[in-house]
Write a protein that holds these residues in place. Structure first.
Motif, PDB file in Angstrom:
ATOM      1  N   GLY A   1       0.782  -1.229   0.000  1.00  0.00           N
ATOM      2  CA  GLY A   1       0.000   0.000   0.000  1.00  0.00           C
ATOM      3  C   GLY A   1       0.817   1.283   0.000  1.00  0.00           C
ATOM      4  N   TRP A   2       2.118   1.180  -0.282  1.00  0.00           N
ATOM      5  CA  TRP A   2       2.955   2.389  -0.274  1.00  0.00           C
ATOM      6  C   TRP A   2       2.650   3.275  -1.472  1.00  0.00           C
ATOM      7  CZ3 TRP A   2       8.571   0.300   1.091  1.00  0.00           C
ATOM      8  CH2 TRP A   2       8.515  -0.312   2.362  1.00  0.00           C
ATOM      9  N   VAL A   3       2.410   2.654  -2.626  1.00  0.00           N
ATOM     10  CA  VAL A   3       2.110   3.408  -3.852  1.00  0.00           C
ATOM     11  C   VAL A   3       0.985   2.685  -4.593  1.00  0.00           C
ATOM     12  CG1 VAL A   3       4.407   4.424  -4.203  1.00  0.00           C
ATOM     13  CG2 VAL A   3       3.922   2.159  -5.116  1.00  0.00           C
ATOM     14  N   PRO A   4       0.260   3.424  -5.475  1.00  0.00           N
ATOM     15  CA  PRO A   4      -0.840   2.786  -6.211  1.00  0.00           C
ATOM     16  C   PRO A   4      -0.336   1.760  -7.237  1.00  0.00           C
ATOM     17  CG  PRO A   4      -0.962   5.188  -6.376  1.00  0.00           C
ATOM     18  CD  PRO A   4       0.354   4.860  -5.759  1.00  0.00           C
ATOM     19  N   PHE A   5      -1.244   0.893  -7.661  1.00  0.00           N
ATOM     20  CA  PHE A   5      -0.910  -0.154  -8.625  1.00  0.00           C
ATOM     21  C   PHE A   5      -0.343   0.410  -9.927  1.00  0.00           C
ATOM     22  CE2 PHE A   5      -2.155  -2.809 -12.233  1.00  0.00           C
ATOM     23  CZ  PHE A   5      -1.483  -3.978 -11.911  1.00  0.00           C
ATOM     24  N   SER A   6      -0.756   1.627 -10.283  1.00  0.00           N
ATOM     25  CA  SER A   6      -0.301   2.194 -11.552  1.00  0.00           C
ATOM     26  C   SER A   6       1.221   2.343 -11.597  1.00  0.00           C
ATOM     27  CB  SER A   6      -0.973   3.548 -11.804  1.00  0.00           C
ATOM     28  OG  SER A   6      -0.712   4.423 -10.731  1.00  0.00           O
TER      29      SER A   6
ATOM     30  N   GLU B   1      -8.273 -15.761   2.270  1.00  0.00           N
ATOM     31  CA  GLU B   1      -8.575 -14.780   3.325  1.00  0.00           C
ATOM     32  C   GLU B   1      -9.833 -13.976   2.970  1.00  0.00           C
ATOM     33  OE1 GLU B   1      -7.121 -14.270   6.324  1.00  0.00           O
ATOM     34  OE2 GLU B   1      -8.641 -12.740   6.692  1.00  0.00           O
ATOM     35  N   MET B   2      -9.912 -13.539   1.709  1.00  0.00           N
ATOM     36  CA  MET B   2     -11.081 -12.767   1.269  1.00  0.00           C
ATOM     37  C   MET B   2     -12.357 -13.590   1.434  1.00  0.00           C
ATOM     38  SD  MET B   2     -12.361 -10.017  -0.002  1.00  0.00           S
ATOM     39  CE  MET B   2     -11.074  -8.998  -0.723  1.00  0.00           C
ATOM     40  N   GLY B   3     -12.294 -14.862   1.031  1.00  0.00           N
ATOM     41  CA  GLY B   3     -13.455 -15.747   1.167  1.00  0.00           C
ATOM     42  C   GLY B   3     -13.883 -15.891   2.610  1.00  0.00           C
ATOM     43  N   LEU B   4     -12.913 -16.076   3.504  1.00  0.00           N
ATOM     44  CA  LEU B   4     -13.222 -16.224   4.931  1.00  0.00           C
ATOM     45  C   LEU B   4     -13.872 -14.958   5.476  1.00  0.00           C
ATOM     46  CD1 LEU B   4      -9.927 -18.007   6.085  1.00  0.00           C
ATOM     47  CD2 LEU B   4     -12.199 -19.044   5.927  1.00  0.00           C
ATOM     48  N   GLN B   5     -13.314 -13.806   5.105  1.00  0.00           N
ATOM     49  CA  GLN B   5     -13.868 -12.534   5.598  1.00  0.00           C
ATOM     50  C   GLN B   5     -15.283 -12.306   5.078  1.00  0.00           C
ATOM     51  OE1 GLN B   5     -11.336  -9.125   5.064  1.00  0.00           O
ATOM     52  NE2 GLN B   5      -9.568 -10.080   6.040  1.00  0.00           N
ATOM     53  N   LEU B   6     -15.516 -12.606   3.794  1.00  0.00           N
ATOM     54  CA  LEU B   6     -16.842 -12.366   3.213  1.00  0.00           C
ATOM     55  C   LEU B   6     -17.883 -13.295   3.837  1.00  0.00           C
ATOM     56  CD1 LEU B   6     -15.911 -11.839  -0.555  1.00  0.00           C
ATOM     57  CD2 LEU B   6     -16.585 -10.083   1.108  1.00  0.00           C
ATOM     58  N   ALA B   7     -17.496 -14.565   4.096  1.00  0.00           N
ATOM     59  CA  ALA B   7     -18.432 -15.494   4.730  1.00  0.00           C
ATOM     60  C   ALA B   7     -18.742 -15.046   6.152  1.00  0.00           C
ATOM     61  CB  ALA B   7     -17.856 -16.906   4.722  1.00  0.00           C
TER      62      ALA B   7
ATOM     63  N   GLY C   1      -2.346  -8.668  -2.047  1.00  0.00           N
ATOM     64  CA  GLY C   1      -2.358  -7.487  -1.197  1.00  0.00           C
ATOM     65  C   GLY C   1      -3.752  -6.948  -0.929  1.00  0.00           C
ATOM     66  N   VAL C   2      -4.794  -7.583  -1.512  1.00  0.00           N
ATOM     67  CA  VAL C   2      -6.167  -7.094  -1.357  1.00  0.00           C
ATOM     68  C   VAL C   2      -6.624  -7.191   0.098  1.00  0.00           C
ATOM     69  CG1 VAL C   2      -7.239  -9.329  -1.973  1.00  0.00           C
ATOM     70  CG2 VAL C   2      -8.476  -7.232  -2.430  1.00  0.00           C
ATOM     71  N   VAL C   3      -6.131  -8.192   0.800  1.00  0.00           N
ATOM     72  CA  VAL C   3      -6.370  -8.350   2.241  1.00  0.00           C
ATOM     73  C   VAL C   3      -5.084  -8.904   2.848  1.00  0.00           C
ATOM     74  CG1 VAL C   3      -8.880  -8.713   2.365  1.00  0.00           C
ATOM     75  CG2 VAL C   3      -7.389 -10.606   1.700  1.00  0.00           C
ATOM     76  N   GLU C   4      -4.999  -8.909   4.152  1.00  0.00           N
ATOM     77  CA  GLU C   4      -3.814  -9.458   4.817  1.00  0.00           C
ATOM     78  C   GLU C   4      -4.115 -10.904   5.223  1.00  0.00           C
ATOM     79  OE1 GLU C   4      -0.058  -9.514   5.924  1.00  0.00           O
ATOM     80  OE2 GLU C   4      -0.931  -7.617   5.240  1.00  0.00           O
ATOM     81  N   PRO C   5      -3.527 -11.893   4.529  1.00  0.00           N
ATOM     82  CA  PRO C   5      -3.860 -13.282   4.876  1.00  0.00           C
ATOM     83  C   PRO C   5      -3.444 -13.615   6.307  1.00  0.00           C
ATOM     84  CG  PRO C   5      -2.667 -13.176   2.804  1.00  0.00           C
ATOM     85  CD  PRO C   5      -2.568 -11.819   3.433  1.00  0.00           C
ATOM     86  N   ARG C   6      -4.337 -14.308   7.027  1.00  0.00           N
ATOM     87  CA  ARG C   6      -4.020 -14.690   8.407  1.00  0.00           C
ATOM     88  C   ARG C   6      -3.029 -15.854   8.412  1.00  0.00           C
ATOM     89  NH1 ARG C   6     -10.082 -16.160   9.842  1.00  0.00           N
ATOM     90  NH2 ARG C   6     -10.322 -14.521   8.293  1.00  0.00           N
ATOM     91  N   TYR C   7      -2.266 -15.952   9.461  1.00  0.00           N
ATOM     92  CA  TYR C   7      -1.414 -17.128   9.645  1.00  0.00           C
ATOM     93  C   TYR C   7      -2.245 -18.209  10.309  1.00  0.00           C
ATOM     94  CZ  TYR C   7       2.714 -14.445   8.428  1.00  0.00           C
ATOM     95  OH  TYR C   7       3.635 -13.700   7.746  1.00  0.00           O
ATOM     96  N   PRO C   8      -2.114 -19.452   9.858  1.00  0.00           N
ATOM     97  CA  PRO C   8      -2.853 -20.523  10.519  1.00  0.00           C
ATOM     98  C   PRO C   8      -2.414 -20.617  11.978  1.00  0.00           C
ATOM     99  CG  PRO C   8      -1.838 -21.313   8.478  1.00  0.00           C
ATOM    100  CD  PRO C   8      -1.270 -19.946   8.758  1.00  0.00           C
ATOM    101  N   SER C   9      -3.401 -20.728  12.882  1.00  0.00           N
ATOM    102  CA  SER C   9      -3.069 -20.916  14.301  1.00  0.00           C
ATOM    103  C   SER C   9      -2.755 -22.392  14.530  1.00  0.00           C
ATOM    104  CB  SER C   9      -4.262 -20.509  15.171  1.00  0.00           C
ATOM    105  OG  SER C   9      -5.350 -21.372  14.898  1.00  0.00           O
ATOM    106  N   PHE C  10      -2.171 -22.693  15.693  1.00  0.00           N
ATOM    107  CA  PHE C  10      -1.888 -24.096  16.019  1.00  0.00           C
ATOM    108  C   PHE C  10      -3.191 -24.891  16.053  1.00  0.00           C
ATOM    109  CE2 PHE C  10      -1.354 -27.508  19.194  1.00  0.00           C
ATOM    110  CZ  PHE C  10      -0.380 -28.250  18.525  1.00  0.00           C
TER     111      PHE C  10
END
Lengths: 324, 259
Positions: A245-250, B43-49, B180-189
């Protein structure tokens, strides 16, 4: 069966063709005897002269698709032309956002395979050999289709040089979007956002200064921008810092971003992941600044500086300013 | 809100791959891992559900030799179950024939939304998700950098050459997400332990009602005719900065005679 008719997916915006469109039209001329363009948008007919100048005898105009995404509608219009007996031998499409969507949709619609990431083409008798850069460009694979035509190739930007043929305007022929697309064509664009950039365009600039993780933070990207501006160049970035997120995709240079071929590429704090190298390795000259002396970027750099970008880049900026 | 996430299990990109010079197939060594690009879709799927207040994430994958290690990683993140298609006849599949296989597997899960990465890290053809959408008869929105669901509609910020577009379509739909669309979680133990007992259905091509000539090398209708090393770019001068490295760069730039 010889290779005769070549189609090119011709993208245009703001009254001008994309540079990749002209590259593909130029290449198409050397591959076949008839070159035809497939284009969409309300102003396609105004570009009949340009497309003709680069060798297209006909432009199939899908017309104004309004707020629909091009993927479904343009592919369906092209598929209708093809199945109505007007099939080309080869269809060249640019590796752009919409070009890939159209290629994928067309491939599934007609049940014909597609070869992507093409970085070279050669007609060999009745077949076409395509080149593909693999693993960040360390290997080149040559491939060909073994099934029926048309053969779909998705070509990376800047693979070919664009040269006008000096021929007359293309004849414009309407190509209708089928009306029975149903659920497929329900994606609608609500609003378009333009991310303003100053200075030369990233994929056209003679100088590109790019930053990677090694520049440390979003704030420190300012030195990359300043250096680019001093050299009348454009600032670029790796996927890692775009994702962060530092700079846009462009700004992104690489496999998923822009392909650049500047005279000078300055890589600041970039290690040289294959994802990135594939988008810039054909720069005429490369200067890299990185703390890690074993960074892969150094293996393709004409000048490699093993050092801290926070030391080297500010001094470089001062030196260039002093030089005037 | 049932989400299918297409995931690819790939050789570790940290160990650079290559094509075998004689067979032209990908040289695979060691265990396959979850493609990093796909962790964003998971991650996106989990968040949306979670946001929808119900439903689950089903993973769909195609891999050789019953490979499941990458699927276990995604199950450990929180996906409910997985469908793996593994069959010797799938060797040499291209994007379209892979899409045919995944489409048949996805139909079994009857999802409201199908998520995939914009492209895989190792093959990066980037056409499979749209081919999949066409085969499933669904609309698609590619290159999503933001995804919102409401009232049976998905709304996406889609990257473009100029910036981004707000795009909307009714569900079910196929959406490809950028890294980079979301921050994927790390699997917990706990997640890792739970993943071991989550349902993982393994299917063969015949289970999907497909014939072997539609998939694999036969279905690909293309061949690699040769593999060669790319022309090496020679590394030039390397200078260790001792406070004056910028002068080397200035001299380098001057000899380029930039206009």
């Amino acid at each position: 069966m010889p290779i005769e008719k070549i189609w090119v997916l011709a993208e245009h915006a703001d009254g001008g063709p994309s540079s990749t469109t002209l590259e593909l039209l130029t290449e198409a001329r050397s591959m076949g005897t008839t070159v035809e363009a497939v284009a969409w948008g309300p102003a396609t007919s105004e570009l009949a002269g340009t497309f003709g100048d680069y060798g297209a005898s006909t432009v199939y105009d899908v017309g104004d698709i309004g707020d629909a995404l091009p993927g479904v509608s343009v592919a369906a219009a092209a598929a209708a032309l093809i199945t109505s007996g007007n099939a080309p031998d080869v269809f060249l499409l640019p590796a752009t956002f919409d070009g890939r969507d159209i290629a994928g949709r067309l491939s599934a619609r007609l049940d014909i395979p597609v070869l992507t990431n093409v970085v070279g083409l050669a007609v060999d008798g009745d077949t076409v050999l395509s080149q593909h850069a693999n693993f960040g460009g360390t290997q080149v694979a040559t491939a060909r289709f073994t099934g029926g035509r048309p053969w779909l190739f998705v070509v990376r930007p800047k693979t070919f040089a664009a040269e006008p043929a000096g021929s007359g305007p293309a004849q414009v022929q309407a190509a209708a979007v089928p009306s029975d697309l149903g659920a497929l064509n329900t994606a609608k664009v609500l609003e378009r956002h333009v991310e303003e950039r100053t200075g030369p365009k990233l994929d056209e600039a003679a100088v590109v200064v790019a930053g990677g993780r090694g520049i440390g933070s979003a704030d420190d990207f300012a030195m990359v921008e300043e250096l680019a501006k001093l050299l009348n160049g454009a600032a670029g970035a790796t996927r890692a810092i775009v994702d962060a997120g530092w700079v846009p995709f462009s700004y992104q240079v690489g496999q998923t971003g822009k392909t650049v071929k500047p005279t000078l590429y300055i890589a600041c704090g970039i290690s040289g992941a294959t994802q990135h190298l594939v988008g810039m390795k054909d720069a005429k000259s490369i200067v890299a600044i990185n703390k890690d002396q074993d960074a892969p970027i150094f293996s393709i750099s004409d000048l490699g500086i093993v050092g801290d970008v926070h030391q080297v880049v500010p001094k470089l900026i001062e030196a260039l300013k002093a030089r005037g | 809100m049932n989400v299918v996430v297409c995931v690819k299990q790939i050789p570790d990109p940290a160990a650079p791959g290559s094509l075998d010079p004689s067979t032209h197939n990908l040289v695979r060594g060691g265990k396959l891992i979850l493609d990093d690009s796909d962790s964003y879709g998971v991650e996106m799927g989990l968040q949306l559900a979670e946001q929808a207040g119900g439903g689950e994430v089903t993973l769909v994958s195609m891999a050789p030799a019953g490979e499941t290690s990458g699927l276990r990683t995604a199950l450990a993140m929180g996906a409910a179950k997985a469908i793996l298609v593994s069959d010797d006849t799938l060797a040499g599949s291209d994007a379209l024939s892979t899409a045919k296989v995944l489409a048949k597997a996805i139909e079994r899960a009857q999802p409201d939304l199908v998520l995939a990465a914009t492209e895989s890290t190792d093959g990066y053809t980037g056409t499979l998700p749209v081919q999949l959408a066409e085969l499933l008869g669904m609309p698609s929105i590619t290159f999503a950098k933001k995804v919102l669901i409401s009232d049976g509609t998905v709304r996406v910020e889609r990257q473009t050459e100029a910036g981004y577009d707000d795009v909307e379509c009714p569900l079910p739909a196929v959406v490809t997400v950028t890294s980079g669309v979301v921050e994927p979680r790390y699997p917990s133990f706990k997640g890792i332990m739970a993943a071991k007992s989550k349902p993982l259905e393994q299917l063969a091509v015949s289970d999907l009602g497909l014939t072997s000539d539609a998939v694999g090398a036969a279905g690909a209708r293309q061949e690699v005719t040769g593999v060669s090393a790319a022309a090496d770019r020679q590394a030039g001068e390397k200078v260790v900065d001792e406070g004056d490295a910028h002068e080397h760069i200035v001299r380098f730039i001057e000899q380029l005679k930039l206009a």
